[in-house]
Scaffold this motif. Structure first.
Motif, PDB file in Angstrom:
ATOM      1  N   LEU A 238      44.188  36.399  44.427  1.00 26.38           N
ATOM      2  CA  LEU A 238      43.261  35.957  45.875  1.00 26.38           C
ATOM      3  C   LEU A 238      41.543  37.486  45.182  1.00 26.38           C
ATOM      4  O   LEU A 238      41.764  38.099  45.298  1.00 26.38           O
ATOM      5  CB  LEU A 238      43.278  36.512  46.650  1.00 26.38           C
ATOM      6  CG  LEU A 238      44.121  35.313  47.643  1.00 26.38           C
ATOM      7  CD1 LEU A 238      44.857  35.913  48.928  1.00 26.38           C
ATOM      8  CD2 LEU A 238      44.240  34.341  47.122  1.00 26.38           C
ATOM      9  N   LEU A 239      40.472  37.186  45.645  1.00 29.96           N
ATOM     10  CA  LEU A 239      39.657  37.433  45.208  1.00 29.96           C
ATOM     11  C   LEU A 239      38.951  38.132  47.412  1.00 29.96           C
ATOM     12  O   LEU A 239      38.230  39.515  47.661  1.00 29.96           O
ATOM     13  CB  LEU A 239      38.114  36.643  44.969  1.00 29.96           C
ATOM     14  CG  LEU A 239      38.008  37.106  43.605  1.00 29.96           C
ATOM     15  CD1 LEU A 239      36.438  36.336  43.724  1.00 29.96           C
ATOM     16  CD2 LEU A 239      38.280  38.481  43.365  1.00 29.96           C
ATOM     17  N   SER A 240      39.426  37.206  48.552  1.00 29.41           N
ATOM     18  CA  SER A 240      39.413  37.486  49.615  1.00 29.41           C
ATOM     19  C   SER A 240      40.601  36.995  50.889  1.00 29.41           C
ATOM     20  O   SER A 240      41.324  36.200  50.067  1.00 29.41           O
ATOM     21  CB  SER A 240      38.124  37.264  50.440  1.00 29.41           C
ATOM     22  OG  SER A 240      37.795  35.609  50.730  1.00 29.41           O
TER      23      SER A 240
ATOM     24  N   LEU B 238      33.628  47.175  43.828  1.00 29.60           N
ATOM     25  CA  LEU B 238      33.390  45.849  42.796  1.00 29.60           C
ATOM     26  C   LEU B 238      34.379  44.832  43.410  1.00 29.60           C
ATOM     27  O   LEU B 238      35.638  44.582  43.256  1.00 29.60           O
ATOM     28  CB  LEU B 238      33.377  46.127  41.362  1.00 29.60           C
ATOM     29  CG  LEU B 238      32.379  47.209  40.648  1.00 29.60           C
ATOM     30  CD1 LEU B 238      32.637  47.113  39.366  1.00 29.60           C
ATOM     31  CD2 LEU B 238      30.751  46.903  41.305  1.00 29.60           C
ATOM     32  N   LEU B 239      33.223  43.923  43.080  1.00 34.35           N
ATOM     33  CA  LEU B 239      35.024  42.201  43.370  1.00 34.35           C
ATOM     34  C   LEU B 239      34.267  41.174  41.730  1.00 34.35           C
ATOM     35  O   LEU B 239      35.489  40.700  41.460  1.00 34.35           O
ATOM     36  CB  LEU B 239      34.213  41.081  44.401  1.00 34.35           C
ATOM     37  CG  LEU B 239      34.321  41.588  45.275  1.00 34.35           C
ATOM     38  CD1 LEU B 239      34.019  40.755  46.496  1.00 34.35           C
ATOM     39  CD2 LEU B 239      36.151  41.090  45.878  1.00 34.35           C
ATOM     40  N   PRO B 255      36.914  40.027  36.722  1.00 30.37           N
ATOM     41  CA  PRO B 255      37.170  39.315  38.635  1.00 30.37           C
ATOM     42  C   PRO B 255      38.208  40.828  39.121  1.00 30.37           C
ATOM     43  O   PRO B 255      39.792  41.095  37.762  1.00 30.37           O
ATOM     44  CB  PRO B 255      37.640  38.339  38.430  1.00 30.37           C
ATOM     45  CG  PRO B 255      38.597  37.684  37.722  1.00 30.37           C
ATOM     46  CD  PRO B 255      37.872  38.746  36.179  1.00 30.37           C
ATOM     47  N   ALA B 256      37.452  41.106  39.910  1.00 34.14           N
ATOM     48  CA  ALA B 256      38.550  42.255  40.881  1.00 34.14           C
ATOM     49  C   ALA B 256      40.090  41.870  40.953  1.00 34.14           C
ATOM     50  O   ALA B 256      41.424  42.462  41.107  1.00 34.14           O
ATOM     51  CB  ALA B 256      38.040  41.707  42.269  1.00 34.14           C
ATOM     52  N   SER B 257      40.014  40.324  40.838  1.00 34.66           N
ATOM     53  CA  SER B 257      41.787  39.928  41.106  1.00 34.66           C
ATOM     54  C   SER B 257      42.361  40.314  40.421  1.00 34.66           C
ATOM     55  O   SER B 257      44.005  40.721  39.707  1.00 34.66           O
ATOM     56  CB  SER B 257      41.368  38.179  41.421  1.00 34.66           C
ATOM     57  OG  SER B 257      41.275  37.823  40.561  1.00 34.66           O
TER      58      SER B 257
END
Lengths: 472, 472
Positions: A238-240, B238-239, B255-257
């Motif tokens: 997930l990113l959110s 960061l995301l 990506p942050a995930s």
């Protein structure tokens, strides 16, 4: 894992001396101008170079927009310090603009008295509501991590209307980057989510209800522990993540960037517990000396009391020791081998449990595996120990005429103790979890102490079996 | 930290028996239909319930779109297994659709022979290029984490044109959620980034060059170690993060995930090293028995050899032991207290270094703090030890007439050993880092072994000073 070619630009080394100079000359007007020309990241980077009093002065000189950004990127102890020492007029301006979720997280750590005082400064009713809502969830839960400010779409909008609504909304309400947009009904109940890419991809008169996907598996309850929330992010990439109440009402959104902090925090707690102390609640240099000593002394004393049983155990075998003093020589070697193998096993199982790789119901699989490991590892050490004694040049002077029997006593004890250490180390975290405790409390030193006492019993029992008739 | 009210829906417990039944009856057509009606997450959840052979059969039955999703969410060992055992026609279809970054990460772990074979199946030249590009960076670097598929804007577009370009692009190229959009020049050099929210917020004829913000502080070089990349994400909240080559050309986006996996992986490695073993490269149940034993036996043997010096040290003090056998009783107690305090200190410092809280140049601050801690902790344990001996009911029978002097010997030794353990434990990780090694190698058992040998010397020295003329 150093990496030569990249280093954070350490520009702060250039301006810290200038700030220090202006501080010492008390040229505050000049300092204010100088500070407000810097970027928030520069200031945060340099923050640790100043004393608490200097920090207070500096923060009070920042213009509000900059102070909010600096506040957001500072660590918790620094945030606490700032909120406790801010001058009244700065507080007033500052508190209107700082994000509600950052504020709530610091409020959780401040005394009630200070929180009440600070609340009196917040002018916007919406902000008061947000912060109160977040404070209503205990620390370390999904509710305390979420951002209570979010944007939702209605399900009967078209894709085109949705994009218009979205661009109108970003003008006014949200600063957070948009990734997933959530869909809610009139009562705020979460119905689904729309990926921004899908919104762009859809033909403009398609309904949101046709584009949206279910959040059933992704949404989390507000009271969910943060460790579980982190696990959830990883599992679903997930990113959110939306946070809901028991009625399914959307309460807030957790961004992935916040989960990075959670994962680090939880790992640090586990590492510290595995090392045999209470988890510290602040970075090494920021925690007070006496709180740190307290968190270390507690466990050291528990371990010490446990370890005094070794003196009792040895007292019990004093007759054997008097007859064969040579046995004493190998006591540290033998008990520490048990401790080391126990420490390996407990660390391995604690971490595997933290990652969800090992669950309670796997206990039998773990036990089988660790019995095999313990026998193999014990066998290896036993052979080494035997050879060490049999081949040592001064073996007869040091260990006497019965050195072969002593060698076998040591080898047999090593197999027994390493097996026992491995078994105790691997089962203890599972037993603690079963009893409702934190598995990480089965720290390496704790297991080592447990194994020390029983290790002596194993050693002297092996000795009396093998050496009776010769030395004993 | 259990949480009763939330549990991942374990629907797989409902369908696993059905899959097993169809497998055992070899009803593959029926099984295929049944499997392809499930969701990717359901299948991933249930994956661990099957044997490797069953996994191969099941994966080969999945339709391509589903197999790609399942593949993405499985752990690395399962991904490796799948790529090594896939049937040729399934491979063909599957490899065209799986994301290049996932593929490259698994390729890193597969034998060259297998990778070559798999490459021959990939039809799209673009995909071959992406995967090769990612493989050109070593594992655990920014380059190996990034997604090489990305979308960039030109800086002289208007906001309106940019939104149009963006929606056209998501139709064709990217599946990843959009957060930040990067701006590049004609040569692909990174110029800046535009937050989606800012793009919406801008008036439609504003130029991208006016909306974009600098990425100078945020971009990372492709060869940056993943630990540093994770630190970077946390620092700047960061995301996503752009990866560039030495000329500043944008190579990919992380990506942050993905960073969540990195943080967990790095913490696991540290925990395992602190526990006194080599870091495992697979989950507990997935690593082979012998590779696990090898990773544990190596360090156990090193520690064992170190610990044999305790036998030598004790041999050196044999004369003292013969005269005062009572001294032997407290050996385990004393050396383990040194080991425990050393284990605390080393764990604390290793973790603080991993988090960047303690740096090499802080060594003197750490040393001062740990001398104070060691004296305090040693003092506390020393008092306890003294009282334990002075107040023990059977003190004269067990410890003889000189029990007071023995009490003071034990107490003095405890102060010395705890101080020494704390100091050695805190300084060793810093010394290792200085010499270019991984600080986490200063594991709790390693420090304990070091302290055991010197601890005996401290104990017998204290004994000969305090007891000479009475017992010795």
């Amino acid at each position: 894992m150093a990496n030569g070619s990249f280093s954070t630009p350490k520009t702060y080394q250039l301006f810290v001396p200038e700030i220090k100079r202006l501080l010492s000359l008390k040229k505050l007007a000049e300092l204010e101008k100088f500070l407000n020309a810097l970027s928030a990241f520069d200031i945060t980077d340099a923050w640790k170079e100043f004393t608490p009093d200097e920090k207070t002065i500096l923060f009070n000189l920042l213009k509000t927009s900059l102070s909010v950004k600096v506040f957001e990127t500072l660590d918790m102890p620094d945030q606490k310090h700032i909120l406790s020492t801010l001058s009244d007029d700065v507080t007033q301006a500052f508190l209107q603009d700082v994000p509600a979720d950052d504020l709530a997280r610091v409020f959780h750590k401040l005394p009630n008295r200070v929180v009440k005082h600070l609340f009196s400064y917040i002018k916007k009713a919406e902000m008061v509501r947000y912060v109160n809502e977040m404070l209503s969830f205990p620390e370390h839960t999904a509710g305390s991590l979420m951002d209570p400010k979010f944007f939702t779409l209605k399900k009967d909008l078209t894709a085109h209307q949705a994009i218009t609504a979205l661009s109108a909304a970003v003008h006014t309400t949200t600063d957070e980057p948009l990734v997933d947009i959530y869909v809610a009904d009139g009562d705020g109940r979460l119905l689904g989510q729309v990926a921004l890419a899908d919104l762009f991809r859809a033909s403009s008169n398609m309904k949101i209800s046709e584009i949206m996907t279910s959040t059933q598996r992704i949404q989390v309850p507000a009271i969910l522990d943060q460790e579980k929330v982190a696990e959830h992010f990883r599992k679903f990439d997930l990113l959110s993540c939306p946070v809901v109440d028991p009625e399914g009402k959307l309460l807030g959104i957790i961004p992935a960037s916040r989960i990075l902090d959670v994962v680090r925090e939880e790992a640090t707690e586990d590492v510290q517990k595995i090392g045999g102390m209470e988890a510290l609640d602040a970075p090494y240099f920021q925690i007070g000396f006496f709180s740190m000593v307290k968190k270390r002394a507690g466990w050291l004393l528990v371990l010490f009391v446990g370890e005094t049983f070794t003196a009792s155990a040895m007292g019990f075998f004093q007759a054997e020791l008097e007859k064969a003093l040579v046995l004493a020589l190998f006591i540290p070697l033998i008990i520490s081998s048990g401790g080391n193998s126990g420490s390996q096993a407990t660390t391995l199982v604690i971490r595997a449990m933290a990652l969800g790789e090992v669950r309670l119901r796997d206990w039998w699989k773990v036990m089988r595996r660790e019995i095999a490991s313990g026998l193999t590892l014990g066998g290896i050490l036993g052979c080494f120990g035997l050879l060490r004694i049999l081949l040592w040049p001064a073996r007869t002077t040091l260990y006497g005429e019965h050195y072969v029997l002593i060698g076998f006593t040591v080898a047999a004890s090593l197999v027994g103790i390493v097996l026992w250490g491995t078994l105790a180390g691997s089962m203890l975290p599972l037993i603690l979890r079963r009893l409702g405790f934190d598995p990480a409390a089965a720290s390496a030193p704790f297991v080592a102490t447990l194994v020390d006492v029983t290790g002596l019993v194993i050693y002297f029992t092996a000795a009396s079996l093998i050496l009776s008739g010769s030395l004993l």
